[in-house]
Design a protein around this motif. Structure first.
Motif, PDB file in Angstrom:
ATOM      1  N   LEU A  22       0.770  -1.146  -0.119  1.00 25.58           N
ATOM      2  CA  LEU A  22      -0.082   0.015  -0.055  1.00 25.58           C
ATOM      3  C   LEU A  22       0.859   1.215   0.089  1.00 25.58           C
ATOM      4  CD1 LEU A  22      -2.736  -0.982   2.616  1.00 25.58           C
ATOM      5  CD2 LEU A  22      -3.111  -1.170   0.092  1.00 25.58           C
ATOM      6  N   ALA A  23       1.856   1.250   0.846  1.00 26.67           N
ATOM      7  CA  ALA A  23       2.836   2.314   0.783  1.00 26.67           C
ATOM      8  C   ALA A  23       3.444   2.443  -0.654  1.00 26.67           C
ATOM      9  CB  ALA A  23       3.739   2.153   1.921  1.00 26.67           C
ATOM     10  N   ALA A  24       4.078   1.493  -1.273  1.00 28.34           N
ATOM     11  CA  ALA A  24       4.765   1.860  -2.411  1.00 28.34           C
ATOM     12  C   ALA A  24       3.652   2.307  -3.568  1.00 28.34           C
ATOM     13  CB  ALA A  24       5.156   0.100  -2.811  1.00 28.34           C
ATOM     14  N   GLY A  25       2.341   1.681  -3.613  1.00 28.82           N
ATOM     15  CA  GLY A  25       1.505   2.091  -4.552  1.00 28.82           C
ATOM     16  C   GLY A  25       1.236   3.559  -4.302  1.00 28.82           C
ATOM     17  N   PHE A  26       0.692   3.901  -2.990  1.00 26.27           N
ATOM     18  CA  PHE A  26       0.432   5.398  -2.621  1.00 26.27           C
ATOM     19  C   PHE A  26       1.639   6.276  -3.276  1.00 26.27           C
ATOM     20  CE2 PHE A  26       0.155   8.861  -0.112  1.00 26.27           C
ATOM     21  CZ  PHE A  26      -0.892   9.295  -0.338  1.00 26.27           C
ATOM     22  N   THR A  27       2.914   6.059  -2.686  1.00 25.35           N
ATOM     23  CA  THR A  27       4.139   6.744  -3.115  1.00 25.35           C
ATOM     24  C   THR A  27       4.458   6.992  -4.489  1.00 25.35           C
ATOM     25  OG1 THR A  27       4.911   5.958  -0.807  1.00 25.35           O
ATOM     26  CG2 THR A  27       6.501   7.083  -2.609  1.00 25.35           C
ATOM     27  N   SER A  28       4.388   5.734  -5.275  1.00 24.11           N
ATOM     28  CA  SER A  28       4.632   5.851  -6.670  1.00 24.11           C
ATOM     29  C   SER A  28       3.385   6.650  -7.357  1.00 24.11           C
ATOM     30  CB  SER A  28       4.361   4.353  -7.233  1.00 24.11           C
ATOM     31  OG  SER A  28       4.592   4.222  -8.737  1.00 24.11           O
ATOM     32  N   GLY A  29       2.212   6.627  -6.651  1.00 17.84           N
ATOM     33  CA  GLY A  29       1.071   7.351  -7.503  1.00 17.84           C
ATOM     34  C   GLY A  29       1.363   8.822  -7.216  1.00 17.84           C
ATOM     35  N   ILE A  30       2.128   9.336  -6.271  1.00 19.92           N
ATOM     36  CA  ILE A  30       2.359  10.803  -5.932  1.00 19.92           C
ATOM     37  C   ILE A  30       3.557  11.351  -6.978  1.00 19.92           C
ATOM     38  CG2 ILE A  30       3.470  12.641  -4.273  1.00 19.92           C
ATOM     39  CD1 ILE A  30       1.620  11.029  -2.167  1.00 19.92           C
ATOM     40  N   THR A  31       4.552  10.281  -6.812  1.00 14.45           N
ATOM     41  CA  THR A  31       5.732  10.646  -7.599  1.00 14.45           C
ATOM     42  C   THR A  31       5.639  10.633  -9.149  1.00 14.45           C
ATOM     43  OG1 THR A  31       6.682   8.209  -7.211  1.00 14.45           O
ATOM     44  CG2 THR A  31       7.251  10.184  -5.897  1.00 14.45           C
ATOM     45  N   THR A  32       4.759   9.659  -9.529  1.00 13.53           N
ATOM     46  CA  THR A  32       4.556   9.554 -11.083  1.00 13.53           C
ATOM     47  C   THR A  32       3.464  11.001 -11.436  1.00 13.53           C
ATOM     48  OG1 THR A  32       3.812   8.124 -12.808  1.00 13.53           O
ATOM     49  CG2 THR A  32       2.403   8.371 -11.024  1.00 13.53           C
ATOM     50  N   MET A  33       2.771  11.314 -10.544  1.00 12.10           N
ATOM     51  CA  MET A  33       2.167  12.489 -11.096  1.00 12.10           C
ATOM     52  C   MET A  33       2.736  13.677 -10.942  1.00 12.10           C
ATOM     53  SD  MET A  33      -0.833  13.681 -11.860  1.00 12.10           S
ATOM     54  CE  MET A  33      -1.096  15.417 -12.297  1.00 12.10           C
ATOM     55  N   VAL A  34       3.694  13.906  -9.861  1.00 13.75           N
ATOM     56  CA  VAL A  34       4.514  15.080  -9.824  1.00 13.75           C
ATOM     57  C   VAL A  34       5.766  15.195 -11.032  1.00 13.75           C
ATOM     58  CG1 VAL A  34       5.672  16.321  -8.188  1.00 13.75           C
ATOM     59  CG2 VAL A  34       3.692  15.445  -7.250  1.00 13.75           C
ATOM     60  N   ALA A  35       6.355  14.043 -10.825  1.00 14.92           N
ATOM     61  CA  ALA A  35       7.531  14.205 -11.610  1.00 14.92           C
ATOM     62  C   ALA A  35       7.704  12.733 -12.639  1.00 14.92           C
ATOM     63  CB  ALA A  35       8.791  14.138 -10.911  1.00 14.92           C
ATOM     64  N   HIS A  36       6.601  12.206 -13.261  1.00 12.85           N
ATOM     65  CA  HIS A  36       6.716  11.058 -14.080  1.00 12.85           C
ATOM     66  C   HIS A  36       7.840   9.870 -13.445  1.00 12.85           C
ATOM     67  CE1 HIS A  36       3.984  12.295 -16.937  1.00 12.85           C
ATOM     68  NE2 HIS A  36       4.657  13.500 -17.412  1.00 12.85           N
ATOM     69  N   SER A  37       7.921   9.880 -12.079  1.00 19.48           N
ATOM     70  CA  SER A  37       9.106   8.990 -11.657  1.00 19.48           C
ATOM     71  C   SER A  37       8.288   8.036 -10.530  1.00 19.48           C
ATOM     72  CB  SER A  37      10.186   9.826 -10.799  1.00 19.48           C
ATOM     73  OG  SER A  37       9.345  10.661  -9.843  1.00 19.48           O
ATOM     74  N   GLY A  38       7.535   7.136 -10.893  1.00 25.79           N
ATOM     75  CA  GLY A  38       6.957   6.241 -10.010  1.00 25.79           C
ATOM     76  C   GLY A  38       7.463   4.909 -10.018  1.00 25.79           C
ATOM     77  N   GLY A  39       8.671   4.903 -10.578  1.00 26.10           N
ATOM     78  CA  GLY A  39       9.346   3.641 -10.678  1.00 26.10           C
ATOM     79  C   GLY A  39      10.242   3.134  -9.594  1.00 26.10           C
ATOM     80  N   PRO A  40      10.740   4.182  -8.765  1.00 24.29           N
ATOM     81  CA  PRO A  40      11.600   3.396  -7.474  1.00 24.29           C
ATOM     82  C   PRO A  40      10.699   3.178  -6.588  1.00 24.29           C
ATOM     83  CG  PRO A  40      12.628   5.617  -8.267  1.00 24.29           C
ATOM     84  CD  PRO A  40      11.187   5.277  -9.236  1.00 24.29           C
ATOM     85  N   PRO A  41       9.507   3.745  -6.069  1.00 33.56           N
ATOM     86  CA  PRO A  41       8.837   2.986  -5.086  1.00 33.56           C
ATOM     87  C   PRO A  41       7.894   1.700  -5.383  1.00 33.56           C
ATOM     88  CG  PRO A  41       8.163   5.373  -5.282  1.00 33.56           C
ATOM     89  CD  PRO A  41       8.963   5.005  -6.526  1.00 33.56           C
ATOM     90  N   LEU A  42       7.589   1.478  -6.656  1.00 35.66           N
ATOM     91  CA  LEU A  42       7.208  -0.041  -7.040  1.00 35.66           C
ATOM     92  C   LEU A  42       8.312  -0.862  -7.133  1.00 35.66           C
ATOM     93  CD1 LEU A  42       5.111  -1.571  -8.139  1.00 35.66           C
ATOM     94  CD2 LEU A  42       5.651  -1.035 -10.390  1.00 35.66           C
TER      95      LEU A  42
END
Length: 251
Positions: A134-154
């Motif tokens: 849940l933490a990985a998905g949520f963090t990835s959602g924020i970072t992919t929206m803000v900076a197209h960088s959702g890869g690292p949390p996932l």
């Protein structure tokens, strides 16, 4: 933005590189192609241009990363958290300090990769964790929206599970298919691309099939260990790019 030959060629190369990464590793490493785009356009314009192209990449990549390559137990936890994270990222887009987020995400990623190398760089199998997913998905959602960088949390959640290379890539692919489709409208609302940007998107569409196909061929040529090492290596590249973006923003 004028559509000069230089801009078209650089944008085409950037989209090809991102598509190649999409085919080889399932997504999450789009940021490695963004430096090319940033040489000919500002980051916000690049983000707006890439948002629809990501969806096109996702749809084409489903030809290769089919349902048999998806880890459904993980996606059931990751995807809802991703959608919520994207919603929060949209609401906070103009309030968040993108530089600070980039630096923190880079630091966490570098620590994660360093610990993996210190443990010998082997593919491990760790149990699933609902809170971590849940933490990985949520963090990835924020970072992919803000900076197209959702890869690292996932990646920090999926890689320690020791999934097969096909399941890892397929799960990542579907995860970002949902994420990119979800953030498409918010990004277009924030950026509102002009006609020339839409024209550039249409040209860059031609780079997607070949890029994804070549990446998929590379994935097939690599064994499990090589794919995992490549993913960890790309995490380092991603982290250094995020760190540069964050630090240079304060200079």
């Amino acid at each position: 933005m004028d559509l000069t030959l230089a801009i078209v060629l650089v944008a085409f190369a950037g989209v090809f590189l991102i598509s190649f990464m999409r085919g080889a590793f399932g997504g999450g490493f789009a940021i490695v192609g963004i430096p090319l785009l940033s040489t000919v356009m500002d980051p916000v314009t690049a983000g707006g241009m890439l948002a629809p192209l990501f969806v096109a990449m996702d749809l084409y990549a489903l030809r290769y990363w089919k349902a048999s390559t998806w880890s459904k137990p993980d996606l059931v936890l990751l995807v809802p958290a991703l959608v919520i994270g994207i919603g929060c990222g949209y609401l906070l887009f103009r309030l968040l300090d993108h530089r600070a987020i980039a630096i923190v995400m880079a630091a966490i990623t570098l620590v994660f990769v360093s610990l993996w190398f210190l443990r010998g760089g082997e593919v491990t199998v760790q149990p699933r964790s609902t809170p971590k997913a849940l933490a990985a998905g949520f963090t990835s959602g924020i970072t992919t929206m803000v900076a197209h960088s959702g890869g690292p949390p996932l990646a920090m959640y999926l890689l320690p599970l020791g999934l097969s290379k096909e399941i890892y890539a397929g799960t990542t692919s579907l995860f970002f298919t949902v994420g990119n489709a979800t953030k498409l409208v918010p990004w277009l609302m924030l950026v509102q691309p002009e006609a020339k940007v839409w024209a550039l998107m249409a040209i860059c569409l031609l780079a997607i099939p070949a890029g994804i196909w070549l990446g998929w061929r590379l994935h097939g040529a690599l064994d499990q260990r090589q794919v995992y090492r490549a993913c960890y290596g790309l995490l380092v590249v991603t982290a250094l790019k995020l760190l540069w973006d964050g630090v240079s923003g304060y200079l």
